[in-house]
Design an enzyme around this catalytic site. Structure first.
Site, PDB file in Angstrom:
ATOM      1  N   THR A  41     -27.055  -0.922 -15.183  1.00  0.00           N
ATOM      2  CA  THR A  41     -26.628  -0.234 -16.399  1.00  0.00           C
ATOM      3  C   THR A  41     -26.917  -1.068 -17.642  1.00  0.00           C
ATOM      4  O   THR A  41     -27.010  -0.528 -18.734  1.00  0.00           O
ATOM      5  CB  THR A  41     -25.122   0.084 -16.356  1.00  0.00           C
ATOM      6  OG1 THR A  41     -24.433  -1.110 -15.974  1.00  0.00           O
ATOM      7  CG2 THR A  41     -24.812   1.188 -15.368  1.00  0.00           C
ATOM      8  N   GLY A 128     -30.072 -17.749  -5.813  1.00  0.00           N
ATOM      9  CA  GLY A 128     -30.822 -16.587  -5.351  1.00  0.00           C
ATOM     10  C   GLY A 128     -29.987 -15.622  -4.521  1.00  0.00           C
ATOM     11  O   GLY A 128     -30.514 -14.800  -3.784  1.00  0.00           O
ATOM     12  N   ALA A 129     -28.657 -15.695  -4.655  1.00  0.00           N
ATOM     13  CA  ALA A 129     -27.754 -14.850  -3.872  1.00  0.00           C
ATOM     14  C   ALA A 129     -27.219 -13.684  -4.687  1.00  0.00           C
ATOM     15  O   ALA A 129     -26.269 -13.017  -4.280  1.00  0.00           O
ATOM     16  CB  ALA A 129     -26.598 -15.684  -3.327  1.00  0.00           C
ATOM     17  N   SER A 132     -25.896 -15.105  -9.839  1.00  0.00           N
ATOM     18  CA  SER A 132     -26.249 -15.600 -11.177  1.00  0.00           C
ATOM     19  C   SER A 132     -26.207 -17.113 -11.338  1.00  0.00           C
ATOM     20  O   SER A 132     -25.688 -17.645 -12.315  1.00  0.00           O
ATOM     21  CB  SER A 132     -25.363 -14.957 -12.249  1.00  0.00           C
ATOM     22  OG  SER A 132     -25.709 -13.617 -12.386  1.00  0.00           O
ATOM     23  N   ASP A 178     -25.380 -11.081 -16.975  1.00  0.00           N
ATOM     24  CA  ASP A 178     -25.091 -12.334 -16.282  1.00  0.00           C
ATOM     25  C   ASP A 178     -24.681 -13.434 -17.258  1.00  0.00           C
ATOM     26  O   ASP A 178     -23.717 -14.165 -17.032  1.00  0.00           O
ATOM     27  CB  ASP A 178     -26.321 -12.795 -15.479  1.00  0.00           C
ATOM     28  CG  ASP A 178     -26.718 -11.779 -14.423  1.00  0.00           C
ATOM     29  OD1 ASP A 178     -25.960 -10.812 -14.206  1.00  0.00           O
ATOM     30  OD2 ASP A 178     -27.802 -11.940 -13.831  1.00  0.00           O
ATOM     31  N   TYR A 230     -37.469  -3.797  -9.593  1.00  0.00           N
ATOM     32  CA  TYR A 230     -36.606  -3.845 -10.780  1.00  0.00           C
ATOM     33  C   TYR A 230     -37.354  -3.255 -11.977  1.00  0.00           C
ATOM     34  O   TYR A 230     -36.825  -2.404 -12.697  1.00  0.00           O
ATOM     35  CB  TYR A 230     -36.200  -5.298 -11.053  1.00  0.00           C
ATOM     36  CG  TYR A 230     -35.287  -5.481 -12.240  1.00  0.00           C
ATOM     37  CD1 TYR A 230     -33.904  -5.427 -12.085  1.00  0.00           C
ATOM     38  CD2 TYR A 230     -35.799  -5.723 -13.513  1.00  0.00           C
ATOM     39  CE1 TYR A 230     -33.062  -5.597 -13.167  1.00  0.00           C
ATOM     40  CE2 TYR A 230     -34.963  -5.896 -14.604  1.00  0.00           C
ATOM     41  CZ  TYR A 230     -33.595  -5.841 -14.425  1.00  0.00           C
ATOM     42  OH  TYR A 230     -32.765  -6.011 -15.506  1.00  0.00           O
TER      43      TYR A 230
HETATM   44  P1  ADP Z   1     -29.563 -15.940  -9.037  1.00  0.00           P
HETATM   45  O1  ADP Z   1     -29.406 -16.076 -10.502  1.00  0.00           O
HETATM   46  O2  ADP Z   1     -29.094 -14.623  -8.527  1.00  0.00           O
HETATM   47  O3  ADP Z   1     -28.951 -17.055  -8.266  1.00  0.00           O
HETATM   48  P2  ADP Z   1     -32.309 -16.235  -9.722  1.00  0.00           P
HETATM   49  O4  ADP Z   1     -33.569 -16.036  -8.960  1.00  0.00           O
HETATM   50  O5  ADP Z   1     -32.109 -15.457 -10.974  1.00  0.00           O
HETATM   51  O6  ADP Z   1     -31.121 -15.986  -8.708  1.00  0.00           O
HETATM   52  O7  ADP Z   1     -32.175 -17.760 -10.116  1.00  0.00           O
HETATM   53  C1  ADP Z   1     -32.353 -18.752  -9.141  1.00  0.00           C
HETATM   54  C2  ADP Z   1     -33.191 -19.876  -9.735  1.00  0.00           C
HETATM   55  O8  ADP Z   1     -32.402 -20.591 -10.716  1.00  0.00           O
HETATM   56  C3  ADP Z   1     -33.571 -20.929  -8.721  1.00  0.00           C
HETATM   57  O9  ADP Z   1     -34.758 -20.560  -8.045  1.00  0.00           O
HETATM   58  C4  ADP Z   1     -33.773 -22.152  -9.603  1.00  0.00           C
HETATM   59  O10 ADP Z   1     -35.034 -22.112 -10.242  1.00  0.00           O
HETATM   60  C5  ADP Z   1     -32.708 -21.965 -10.657  1.00  0.00           C
HETATM   61  N1  ADP Z   1     -31.476 -22.678 -10.287  1.00  0.00           N
HETATM   62  C6  ADP Z   1     -30.267 -22.155 -10.001  1.00  0.00           C
HETATM   63  N2  ADP Z   1     -29.359 -23.104  -9.710  1.00  0.00           N
HETATM   64  C7  ADP Z   1     -30.024 -24.272  -9.788  1.00  0.00           C
HETATM   65  C8  ADP Z   1     -29.646 -25.646  -9.600  1.00  0.00           C
HETATM   66  N3  ADP Z   1     -28.417 -25.994  -9.231  1.00  0.00           N
HETATM   67  N4  ADP Z   1     -30.588 -26.582  -9.808  1.00  0.00           N
HETATM   68  C9  ADP Z   1     -31.834 -26.249 -10.150  1.00  0.00           C
HETATM   69  N5  ADP Z   1     -32.240 -25.000 -10.334  1.00  0.00           N
HETATM   70  C10 ADP Z   1     -31.362 -24.014 -10.158  1.00  0.00           C
HETATM   71 MG    MG Z   2     -30.397 -14.876 -11.963  1.00  0.00          MG
END
Ligand code: ADP
Ligand code: MG
Length: 393
Positions: A41, A128-129, A132, A178, A230
């Site tokens: 949304t 990546g879960a 955010s 987010d 997306y």
């Molecule tokens: P989400 O935001 O749902 O977890 P995203 O794909 O949007 O997934 O973001 C994940 C990316 O953010 C990772 O691949 C990495 O590049 C970065 N990231 C997240 N947490 C960390 C961390 N603790 N250290 C380094 N990079 C991070």
């Molecule tokens: Mg993200």
């Protein structure tokens, strides 16, 4: 189940001293989030209802005046990334470091005098879960620099900077939810956000007082088709609004949905566009329904609305996946009050509303169902509505 009221992780100040020497000027934290309802949304100017997790990204930071930006994350291999703030360019790579570097770039683009920094990061937000971790990283960086360079930006303004970093610098076309959740959520509340003008309201969400538990279920899968899908959903929503002659789908009241779907069919809209419009307008309404229930002290009543939201994401928007559907079905089968996928879908996490007394049984049933289907064990934890971004010391 790993029930975690607070998630602290290692102290980034220790890493800071080892990496850069001396003490950091300060330490900041910014959380990940789950979205209770209102999915896909936010790029339609609509409503969302996220809450902050106890899991945070933390940053130990000192400012610099020589134009050097040093970035380190204790969660990824590869050492310190050293950049020059005046040479930062959108979509120029840098891997994970693009998220915090993008924040520095976005601040400077907006005219703020950020002249460099040493930053040591660590995070307990699963990556990546769909929880955010990226927004947590952006928001903690933005807040630290806001304080250190005395920029005077508000939470929503920091969220806008974080989103710009992710959209323009990293190159991910996310909405504003987010970053707003990470910057603006408060403990014990869900955040009712109007993504059109970023007005917000803290909606009391005291689960424990009502004998309830919210679980987040990380399926630990991420299907590759997510990114293109997306963009396709986004384009479909824009097409729907265009055919209806309205600026965005936010401008279509729920009461007019039936007539609008007929108009779209008559105009020869693709059937996918019709489904997307039905989802977005329906989910905006579901946000309002859940808020009315929470305001009435009836969080339990939100269960069926979550279920309906999942069906809409699965059947109309088609962004679920077998693992998410299994998590939702197993949770409901074990007595959960309601469950839905949360975030962008194609993997990531589900959110489950359960009686506190039955939450462990629900978690066990989901774990068992995953084992039975040959999936890796899911990560399950209680999503206690926690504080947004803040300075720790
Ligand atoms: P989400 O935001 O749902 O977890 P995203 O794909 O949007 O997934 O973001 C994940 C990316 O953010 C990772 O691949 C990495 O590049 C970065 N990231 C997240 N947490 C960390 C961390 N603790 N250290 C380094 N990079 C991070
Ligand atoms: Mg993200």
């Amino acid at each position: 189940m790993t029930a975690t009221a607070e998630q602290t992780g290692p102290d980034p100040a220790t890493a800071f001293t080892e990496l850069y020497g001396g003490e950091p000027h300060g330490v900041w934290a910014a959380p990940g989030r789950v979205n209770l309802i209102g999915e896909y949304t936010d790029f339609n100017d609509g409503f969302v209802l996220p809450l902050a997790l106890p899991h945070t990204a933390r940053a130990a930071v000192s400012p610099r005046t020589d134009g050097v930006l040093r970035l380190h994350s204790s969660d990824v291999p590869g050492g310190t990334v050293s950049l020059r703030v005046d040479a930062l360019a959108p979509r120029s790579g840098h891997g994970w470091a693009a998220y915090p570097a993008g924040v520095v770039w976005a601040l400077r683009e907006a005219g703020h005098p950020v002249t460099g920094a040493d930053i040591a990061l660590t995070s307990t937000v699963p990556t990546g879960a769909g929880l955010s971790s990226s927004a947590a990283l952006e928001t903690v960086t933005a807040l630290a620099l806001n304080d250190l360079f005395q920029l005077g930006l508000t939470g929503p303004e920091l969220a806008v900077i974080g989103r710009r970093a992710e959209n323009a610098f990293v190159g991910v076309p996310c909405g504003i939810m987010d970053q707003m959740a990470s910057a603006c959520c408060t403990e014990g509340h869900a955040l009712h956000l109007d993504t059109r003008d970023l007005t917000l309201r803290q909606v009391p969400f005291d689960l424990a007082a009502q004998g309830l538990t919210l679980l987040a279920v990380d399926t630990r899968v991420k299907h590759a088709l997510g990114d293109g899908a997306y963009a396709e959903r986004r384009a479909g929503c824009e097409e729907g609004a265009r055919l209806l002659g309205i600026p965005t789908l936010r401008d279509l009241p729920y009461e007019d949905l039936g007539a609008a779907l007929t108009t779209l069919a008559d105009a020869g809209a693709d059937e996918s566009v019709i489904r997307y419009v039905r989802h977005v307008v329906g989910d905006n309404r579901r946000v309002e329904q859940v808020i009315a229930l929470l305001d009435a002290g009836d969080a339990r009543g939100a269960g069926p609305v979550l279920d309906e939201g999942h069906r809409s994401l699965r059947d109309d928007l088609r962004v679920s996946c077998p693992e998410l559907d299994l998590a939702v079905a197993a949770a409901r089968g074990a007595g959960a009050l309601g469950a839905r996928m949360t975030g962008g879908g194609f993997g990531g996490s589900a959110v489950v509303l359960a009686e506190a007394a039955g939450a462990d049984a629900v978690a066990e049933a989901v774990t068992k169902a995953f084992a039975g289907a040959g999936h890796a064990a899911p990560g399950i934890f209680t999503a206690v509505p926690s504080a947004g971004a803040r300075r720790l010391r």
